[in-house]
Motif scaffolding. Structure first.
Motif, short mmCIF file in Angstrom:
data_model
loop_
_atom_site.label_atom_id
_atom_site.label_comp_id
_atom_site.label_asym_id
_atom_site.label_seq_id
_atom_site.Cartn_x
_atom_site.Cartn_y
_atom_site.Cartn_z
N LEU A 78 -28.97 12.18 11.34
CA LEU A 78 -29.68 13.47 11.36
C LEU A 78 -30.67 13.55 10.20
N ASN A 79 -30.21 13.23 9.01
CA ASN A 79 -31.08 13.29 7.83
C ASN A 79 -32.30 12.39 7.99
N THR A 80 -32.06 11.18 8.50
CA THR A 80 -33.17 10.23 8.68
C THR A 80 -34.13 10.72 9.75
N ALA A 81 -33.57 11.23 10.87
CA ALA A 81 -34.41 11.67 12.00
C ALA A 81 -35.28 12.86 11.63
N LEU A 82 -34.76 13.78 10.82
CA LEU A 82 -35.56 14.94 10.41
C LEU A 82 -36.81 14.50 9.66
N LYS A 83 -36.69 13.42 8.88
CA LYS A 83 -37.84 12.90 8.14
C LYS A 83 -38.74 12.05 9.02
N ASP A 84 -38.13 11.15 9.81
CA ASP A 84 -38.91 10.22 10.63
C ASP A 84 -39.75 10.93 11.68
N PHE A 107 -29.51 22.14 4.01
CA PHE A 107 -29.93 22.87 2.81
C PHE A 107 -30.66 21.94 1.84
N ARG A 108 -30.17 20.71 1.72
CA ARG A 108 -30.78 19.75 0.80
C ARG A 108 -32.16 19.32 1.27
N LEU A 109 -32.42 19.46 2.57
CA LEU A 109 -33.70 19.02 3.13
C LEU A 109 -34.76 20.13 3.15
#
Length: 342
Positions: A78-84, A107-109
């Motif tokens: 999820l974290n990677t996909a939000l950025k990619d 929250f961290r993103l």
């Protein structure tokens, strides 16, 4: 005219091109997949002109996402996909459906300039109705403050009095001719009267010109192409002249020109047991026309249709304003003119 029609087509074409352009489109990710989120994903996939592109759906338990959209199950992906995917908007489902660790990751993103929006708010923006399955009692406390709408309600009441009075004054000379046509068309009274639920559950008697035969009529809710409707009744319904006597209800203050459809109390009792928050539609006066009526969909008194009707009614109550009432009023006029022209 032909020129106006061509201008309208050109405008819609250009507007569609703008909405479909990459400049306008926003990339959306859904965090949590329930019935409402699934309906939204399907709607956005089917209607690209709305300007949203669904990048992926995150849900730890779901097995499949609508429209073949990518489904993510774990937080790291999820974290990677939000950025990619360079996500512009993350639509967050009810907090109870999302694990705390995942909320912490989101929250961290926040520094990634991703905008977060509750599912209920995004659903409302897209569908112009309230997702009943995605709200709780606290939603009403946060979103509906009846006292804040009192000033406009006073203005609305004054308009109701003036317009209903004018309609009665202008139309009364034609009532004898309508009454004669009704009597010649079928046996029975000129007026149809029935008990309905008003604001805060107060009972009142609604008045219409009769459009259905009385013999062999169980007075069940009317359906599309109902065989009980007589020939002249079809004309009255098509032109909505059958609703002229409701100007009396509006003048008395039992109804307004715009508001939720007034329901029969016995039906309302049954629907209240099956449809969450059904009683909240009584926070405002019922109307001759309303947001549900101009939605372009036919809704029967079934539980399934009532569920959707209530979504429109709650949207109207939450967003009650002069501009919304004006929009409903003019859409109603266009609908009636469209029916007459067929």
């Amino acid at each position: 005219s032909c020129s106006a029609f061509l201008l309208l087509l050109t405008w819609r074409y250009l507007l569609g091109r703008v909405f479909r352009s990459s400049f306008y489109k926003k990339t959306v990710a859904f965090i949590g997949l329930g019935d409402e989120a699934s309906a939204l994903v399907s709607e956005l996939c089917a209607k690209p002109y709305l300007g949203y592109e669904v990048a992926f759906v995150f849900d730890e338990k779901a097995r499949k996402a609508p429209c073949g959209v990518r489904l993510i199950h774990d937080t790291d992906t999820l974290n990677t996909a939000l950025k990619d995917y360079d996500v512009d908007l993350a639509v967050i489902a009810d907090g109870k459906k999302i694990h705390e660790s995942n909320l912490a990751s989101l929250f961290r993103l926040m520094g990634q300039r991703i905008r977060y929006e509750p599912l209920s708010a995004f659903y409302e923006n897209v569908f112009r109705r309230i997702p009943i399955g995605a709200i709780t009692d606290s939603w009403f406390l946060d979103n509906i403050v009846v006292r804040n709408k009192r000033p406009y309600e006073l203005v609305k009441r004054a308009l109701d009095l003036c317009i209903s009075g004018a309609i009665l004054l202008v139309s009364l000379p034609f009532w004898p001719a309508i009454a004669l046509a009704i009597k010649l068309g079928s046996l029975g009274p000129v007026f149809f009267k029935q008990t309905r639920l008003g604001r805060e559950g107060r009972l009142f008697t609604i008045i219409k010109f009769r459009t259905m035969r009385v013999d062999d009529n169980d007075f069940a809710p009317t359906g599309e192409e109902d065989p009980r409707i007589v020939a002249f009744g079809q004309f009255l319904r098509k032109t909505r002249l059958d609703e002229l006597p409701q100007a009396i209800n509006i003048f008395h203050g039992e109804m307004s020109f715009v508001g939720p459809r007034p329901e029969r109390p016995e039906l309302a009792d049954e629907l209240e047991k099956a449809v969450p928050f059904y009683r909240q539609r009584l926070l405002v006066k019922p109307g001759l026309t309303g947001w549900d009526q101009v939605s372009g969909e036919y809704h029967s008194p079934s539980v399934e249709d009532t569920y959707k009707k209530l979504q429109y009614d709650l949207y109207y109550i939450k967003n009650l304003s002069p501009s919304l009432d004006a929009s409903i009023f003019f859409k109603t006029i266009m609908t009636v003119l469209g029916r007459i022209g067929r």
